[in-house]
Design an enzyme around this catalytic site. Sequence first.
Site, PDB file in Angstrom:
ATOM      1  N   HIS A 198     -12.062  26.990   5.368  1.00 32.51           N
ATOM      2  CA  HIS A 198     -11.982  28.419   5.070  1.00 32.51           C
ATOM      3  C   HIS A 198     -10.999  29.029   6.076  1.00 32.51           C
ATOM      4  O   HIS A 198     -10.907  28.547   7.207  1.00 32.51           O
ATOM      5  CB  HIS A 198     -13.388  28.995   5.265  1.00 32.51           C
ATOM      6  CG  HIS A 198     -13.573  30.407   4.830  1.00 32.51           C
ATOM      7  ND1 HIS A 198     -13.161  31.475   5.576  1.00 32.51           N
ATOM      8  CD2 HIS A 198     -14.167  30.932   3.728  1.00 32.51           C
ATOM      9  CE1 HIS A 198     -13.484  32.597   4.960  1.00 32.51           C
ATOM     10  NE2 HIS A 198     -14.086  32.296   3.833  1.00 32.51           N
ATOM     11  N   ASP A 219     -18.575  24.336  10.994  1.00 35.02           N
ATOM     12  CA  ASP A 219     -18.739  25.531  10.161  1.00 35.02           C
ATOM     13  C   ASP A 219     -19.799  25.193   9.119  1.00 35.02           C
ATOM     14  O   ASP A 219     -19.537  24.466   8.158  1.00 35.02           O
ATOM     15  CB  ASP A 219     -17.394  25.877   9.512  1.00 35.02           C
ATOM     16  CG  ASP A 219     -17.508  27.014   8.507  1.00 35.02           C
ATOM     17  OD1 ASP A 219     -18.640  27.438   8.199  1.00 35.02           O
ATOM     18  OD2 ASP A 219     -16.458  27.473   8.017  1.00 35.02           O
ATOM     19  N   GLN A 237     -21.818  26.929   4.499  1.00 39.79           N
ATOM     20  CA  GLN A 237     -22.249  26.488   3.165  1.00 39.79           C
ATOM     21  C   GLN A 237     -23.277  25.357   3.215  1.00 39.79           C
ATOM     22  O   GLN A 237     -23.703  24.882   2.159  1.00 39.79           O
ATOM     23  CB  GLN A 237     -21.036  26.038   2.337  1.00 39.79           C
ATOM     24  CG  GLN A 237     -20.015  27.132   2.066  1.00 39.79           C
ATOM     25  CD  GLN A 237     -20.562  28.281   1.221  1.00 39.79           C
ATOM     26  OE1 GLN A 237     -21.608  28.179   0.581  1.00 39.79           O
ATOM     27  NE2 GLN A 237     -19.855  29.389   1.218  1.00 39.79           N
ATOM     28  N   LYS A 253     -25.438  34.524   3.423  1.00 41.26           N
ATOM     29  CA  LYS A 253     -25.345  33.442   2.442  1.00 41.26           C
ATOM     30  C   LYS A 253     -26.644  32.654   2.388  1.00 41.26           C
ATOM     31  O   LYS A 253     -26.771  31.697   1.627  1.00 41.26           O
ATOM     32  CB  LYS A 253     -24.196  32.493   2.809  1.00 41.26           C
ATOM     33  CG  LYS A 253     -22.812  33.136   2.778  1.00 41.26           C
ATOM     34  CD  LYS A 253     -21.761  32.108   3.123  1.00 41.26           C
ATOM     35  CE  LYS A 253     -20.430  32.722   3.481  1.00 41.26           C
ATOM     36  NZ  LYS A 253     -19.743  33.355   2.349  1.00 41.26           N
ATOM     37  N   CYS A 312     -10.570  31.990  -0.106  1.00 40.68           N
ATOM     38  CA  CYS A 312     -10.197  32.007   1.321  1.00 40.68           C
ATOM     39  C   CYS A 312      -9.806  30.622   1.813  1.00 40.68           C
ATOM     40  O   CYS A 312     -10.038  30.267   2.972  1.00 40.68           O
ATOM     41  CB  CYS A 312     -11.314  32.569   2.202  1.00 40.68           C
ATOM     42  SG  CYS A 312     -11.815  34.232   1.805  1.00 40.68           S
TER      43      CYS A 312
END
Length: 396
Positions: A114, A190, A193, A216, A354
Amino acid sequence: AEGFAVDAVRKDFPILGDFVYLDSAAMSFSPEPVVAAHLEFEHRYRANVGRGVHRFTRIATQRYWHAHEKVARFIGGDAGVTVFTKNTTEAINMVAQGLCWKPGDRVITTILEHHSNLLPWRALARQGVALDVIGINEDYSLDLAALEDAITDTTRLVAVTHASNAIGVVTPVEEIARICRDRGVLLLVDAAQSVPHMPVDIGRLGCDFLCFSGHKMLGPTGTGVLWMREAIIEPSLLGGGMIETVTEDAYVPAEGYGRYEAGTPNVAGGIGLGVAVDYLEAIGMEKIRRHEERLTTRLIEGLSAIDGVRVYAPKDPASRIGVVSFNVENIHPHEVAQYLDEEAEILVRSGYHCCQPLMEYLGLPDGTVRASLSLYTTEQEIDLLIAAVGEIARGR
Ligand code: PMP
């Protein structure tokens, strides 16, 4: 067969109605207990935290602190420092700006990232820090050998996504962590997700930094997390709330997360994030993962069977999350998304997600249409999407 009753779960989400929401990778919905926690804060004890001794501030402080504990436990990170941020982007920037860099240092990241896990590292060029970007294989998996080869004596940190928000591929973070440990390199993951969709355990991952977003994972907007194995970064913001003592010419920073949360934090948001974690834990991340895995397979198979539809997804169910990118031949992704919204009440994302360098790398100049699932997604919703995309493809 669901592992949990999706219909019962859906009753907890007041926003759900006569539409199909398949954009949870951008933002998930919040269940009633999270919304109620916010209202309770507003109606019963709204106050600042860590300041003063009156009853409201005591309740707020205790709950806000407890929310950090819940989040830390949720990711198996009790031994580290769990800092509340605005979002993943802020968490990653705090690390990029908080580490002490030397000219000649190198950072490794990947083409899957991202923009939020690319631009903060690229900006370090001003301090003489070089960036290496690792590619992916034909099956969308990360080129692990290339990553290993790219590590040099001056590599300080590897920054990698746990799961791609654009093509859903899961990266072998545990192996990357082993490589990084062997070579004395820091690892930032990261997890924007992954944390909302699968069990994530720091003890197993072995990273040094983990960044993710509350909005999220059923939490309030404006919430995120930076977990650190040790408090090795400098705080980017200075001011109230982050100090132990201040004299005329010096200060002693607070221990723990306080040092990194200067100024009045998002108190209600943080408390709400703790409630979101309670909610996810009550259902169970294993069950959520299995539910989403099953629906993801159904979606990929359904879309792949349509003439004129191209799906960009890893083959192995264990190596992908409920994020499915696809295109309909000769139709712009935005057009597909608009049709789905207007004609079928289906809300999906379209464009670059993104991840513009990745889209370029994959030869997708217009990006893709992206359907992303959550624990409240149903089989019926998947089938509605497949049918609607079939309609579009037939009319092309
Ligand atoms: N990384 C990944 C993998 C993401 O999916 C996102 C959100 N789309 C981000 C980073 C940025 O998150 P936020 O906008 O909450 O900072």
